[in-house]
Design a protein around this motif. Structure first.
Motif, short mmCIF file in Angstrom:
data_model
loop_
_atom_site.label_atom_id
_atom_site.label_comp_id
_atom_site.label_asym_id
_atom_site.label_seq_id
_atom_site.Cartn_x
_atom_site.Cartn_y
_atom_site.Cartn_z
N ILE A 190 59.01 -28.65 16.34
CA ILE A 190 58.90 -30.04 16.78
C ILE A 190 58.02 -30.77 15.78
O ILE A 190 56.86 -30.41 15.56
CB ILE A 190 58.28 -30.14 18.18
CG1 ILE A 190 59.03 -29.22 19.16
CG2 ILE A 190 58.31 -31.58 18.68
CD1 ILE A 190 58.30 -29.02 20.48
N TYR A 191 58.56 -31.81 15.15
CA TYR A 191 57.86 -32.48 14.06
C TYR A 191 57.75 -33.98 14.33
O TYR A 191 58.74 -34.63 14.68
CB TYR A 191 58.60 -32.28 12.74
CG TYR A 191 58.82 -30.84 12.36
CD1 TYR A 191 57.88 -30.14 11.59
CD2 TYR A 191 59.97 -30.16 12.77
CE1 TYR A 191 58.09 -28.81 11.24
CE2 TYR A 191 60.18 -28.83 12.42
CZ TYR A 191 59.24 -28.16 11.67
OH TYR A 191 59.44 -26.85 11.32
N HIS A 192 56.55 -34.49 14.15
CA HIS A 192 56.33 -35.93 14.20
C HIS A 192 56.34 -36.46 12.77
O HIS A 192 55.61 -35.96 11.90
CB HIS A 192 54.98 -36.24 14.86
CG HIS A 192 54.65 -37.68 14.91
ND1 HIS A 192 53.36 -38.17 14.76
CD2 HIS A 192 55.44 -38.78 15.08
CE1 HIS A 192 53.37 -39.48 14.84
NE2 HIS A 192 54.61 -39.87 15.05
N LEU A 193 57.20 -37.46 12.53
CA LEU A 193 57.25 -38.11 11.22
C LEU A 193 56.52 -39.44 11.34
O LEU A 193 57.09 -40.44 11.77
CB LEU A 193 58.70 -38.33 10.78
CG LEU A 193 59.61 -37.09 10.80
CD1 LEU A 193 60.99 -37.44 10.24
CD2 LEU A 193 59.00 -35.93 10.03
N PRO A 194 55.23 -39.47 11.02
CA PRO A 194 54.41 -40.65 11.31
C PRO A 194 54.86 -41.91 10.57
O PRO A 194 54.71 -43.02 11.10
CB PRO A 194 53.00 -40.22 10.88
CG PRO A 194 53.19 -39.07 9.96
CD PRO A 194 54.44 -38.38 10.40
N SER A 195 55.41 -41.77 9.37
CA SER A 195 55.81 -42.96 8.62
C SER A 195 56.95 -43.70 9.30
O SER A 195 57.12 -44.91 9.11
CB SER A 195 56.21 -42.57 7.20
OG SER A 195 57.34 -41.71 7.22
N LEU A 196 57.75 -42.98 10.10
CA LEU A 196 58.87 -43.59 10.81
C LEU A 196 58.62 -43.68 12.31
O LEU A 196 59.42 -44.28 13.03
CB LEU A 196 60.15 -42.77 10.56
CG LEU A 196 60.59 -42.63 9.11
CD1 LEU A 196 61.79 -41.70 9.01
CD2 LEU A 196 60.94 -44.00 8.52
N VAL A 200 61.40 -35.30 15.37
CA VAL A 200 62.62 -34.54 15.13
C VAL A 200 62.41 -33.11 15.59
O VAL A 200 61.30 -32.56 15.47
CB VAL A 200 63.06 -34.57 13.66
CG1 VAL A 200 63.33 -36.00 13.21
CG2 VAL A 200 62.03 -33.93 12.75
N ILE A 201 63.44 -32.53 16.13
CA ILE A 201 63.44 -31.12 16.52
C ILE A 201 64.48 -30.45 15.63
O ILE A 201 65.67 -30.76 15.72
CB ILE A 201 63.77 -30.96 18.01
CG1 ILE A 201 62.72 -31.69 18.85
CG2 ILE A 201 63.84 -29.49 18.39
CD1 ILE A 201 63.13 -31.94 20.27
N ALA A 202 64.03 -29.60 14.73
CA ALA A 202 64.92 -29.08 13.70
C ALA A 202 64.53 -27.66 13.32
O ALA A 202 63.36 -27.29 13.34
CB ALA A 202 64.87 -29.98 12.46
N LYS A 203 65.57 -26.89 12.98
CA LYS A 203 65.35 -25.48 12.62
C LYS A 203 66.26 -25.14 11.44
O LYS A 203 67.46 -25.42 11.46
CB LYS A 203 65.68 -24.59 13.82
CG LYS A 203 65.39 -23.12 13.60
CD LYS A 203 65.86 -22.29 14.80
CE LYS A 203 65.04 -22.57 16.04
NZ LYS A 203 65.38 -21.62 17.16
N GLN A 204 65.66 -24.52 10.42
CA GLN A 204 66.42 -24.16 9.22
C GLN A 204 66.77 -22.67 9.23
O GLN A 204 65.94 -21.82 9.57
CB GLN A 204 65.62 -24.47 7.96
CG GLN A 204 66.36 -24.17 6.66
CD GLN A 204 65.59 -24.58 5.42
OE1 GLN A 204 64.54 -25.23 5.52
NE2 GLN A 204 66.08 -24.23 4.26
N LYS A 205 68.03 -22.37 8.87
CA LYS A 205 68.46 -21.00 8.66
C LYS A 205 69.18 -20.95 7.32
O LYS A 205 70.25 -21.55 7.16
CB LYS A 205 69.38 -20.53 9.79
CG LYS A 205 69.79 -19.08 9.64
CD LYS A 205 70.65 -18.61 10.81
CE LYS A 205 71.04 -17.15 10.66
NZ LYS A 205 71.89 -16.68 11.79
N ASP A 206 68.58 -20.23 6.39
CA ASP A 206 69.09 -20.19 5.01
C ASP A 206 69.17 -21.62 4.48
O ASP A 206 68.17 -22.32 4.49
CB ASP A 206 70.44 -19.48 4.96
CG ASP A 206 70.36 -18.03 5.45
OD1 ASP A 206 69.32 -17.40 5.18
OD2 ASP A 206 71.29 -17.56 6.11
N LYS A 207 70.34 -22.07 4.06
CA LYS A 207 70.47 -23.40 3.48
C LYS A 207 70.98 -24.43 4.49
O LYS A 207 71.27 -25.57 4.12
CB LYS A 207 71.41 -23.36 2.27
CG LYS A 207 70.87 -22.53 1.11
CD LYS A 207 71.81 -22.59 -0.08
CE LYS A 207 71.23 -21.81 -1.25
NZ LYS A 207 72.12 -21.89 -2.46
#
Length: 282
Positions: A190-196, A200-207
């Motif tokens: 869970i990430y807060h993007l303060p500039s915007l 966002v809730i996001a998870k990366q797997k490989d590319k």
């Protein structure tokens, strides 16, 4: 043996329910019970015998948006029968009971691939589902964003507040289900993007990056979001929702219906290509 209904906090019932879910699916609802009360929109219908829950079907009363129009539907979930009680028609009894309570209400559910033959007996039909995605290289600084904990009061306020929605397909009252997913699968994503001023809730797997959700009070161009996403080495972004309000025209990839069967019943006017929000699935 009787059918029991619950949509209130009841520790004894929760214990029986959690024991059944652990027996069938191998995970615990205890953290969810600890952080969230039962709400009127969430019902559990179960069969109990000698103090043991043998079978269960949950109902979530969902407020859906389809093509900009509101629709009241129910989503079925936690369809489970204890291994030792199978073959007695318990799930059938519960399904008939629930459908008799909501005879004219559209119904949807995500099925276990092993039981796809069960639901057509009650008038369900399997519907296609799509994954919206775009090819996009992201090589940003992973330290850019501020991480939230799922129980951070600031984040809970954002989750329960007003937010932008898709006009294609969306669910507008699924905060308890979202919290379940956050605790079970996304507690560290869970990430807060303060500039915007968005989350966002996001998870990366490989590319590949699964952008499970974007919570914003007003429309934000994805062109701006991609510059702030704290990930590197990404070449494909998959959206866990319809991203029309982000100004994105994705490629719609048909999901493997054998792995992710989706069933509907009743009057639906679904668009040709859509995605129900992954954070609203039970």
């Amino acid at each position: 043996m009787e059918i029991i209904f619950n949509n209130r906090n009841n520790p004894a019932y929760e214990t029986m329910f959690n024991d059944l879910i652990q027996d069938v699916f191998g995970f615990s609802f205890a953290p969810w019970f600890e952080h969230l009360p039962w709400e009127n929109c969430y019902e559990s219908h179960s069969i109990v015998e000698n103090g043991v829950m043998l079978s269960n079907v949950c109902v979530y009363k969902a407020d859906i948006v389809i093509n900009g129009k509101g629709l009241q539907a129910i989503q079925l979930g936690a369809v489970a029968t204890r291994k030792s009680a199978r073959g007695r028609g318990l799930s059938r009894m519960l399904m008939e009971h629930i459908l008799s309570l909501y005879p004219n209400t559209p119904v949807y559910l995500y099925a276990n691939p092993s039981v796809v033959g069960f639901y057509p007996r009650f008038g369900f039909k399997q519907a296609p589902m799509y994954k919206p995605e775009i090819g996009l290289k992201i090589d940003n600084d992973p330290a850019k964003a501020i991480k939230y904990n799922f129980d951070d009061p600031s984040f809970v306020s954002v989750l329960n507040g007003e937010r932008c929605r898709s006009n294609i397909v969306d669910c507008i009252n699924s905060q308890p289900i979202q919290m379940f997913h956050l605790m079970a699968s996304y507690s560290n994503h869970i990430y807060h993007l303060p500039s915007l001023d968005i989350v966002v809730i996001a998870k990366q797997k490989d590319k590949r990056l699964l952008l499970a959700d974007v919570i914003a009070k007003k429309p934000v161009a994805f062109e701006l979001i991609k510059q702030e996403l704290p990930f590197a080495g990404v070449d494909t972004v998959e959206f866990g929702f319809c991203p029309d309000w982000l100004g994105v025209e994705p490629t719609w990839v048909l999901q493997d219906t054998d792995k992710e069967p989706f069933f509907i019943k009743g009057d639906w006017d679904l668009p040709e290509k859509y995605r129900f929000p992954v954070m609203s699935e039970t």
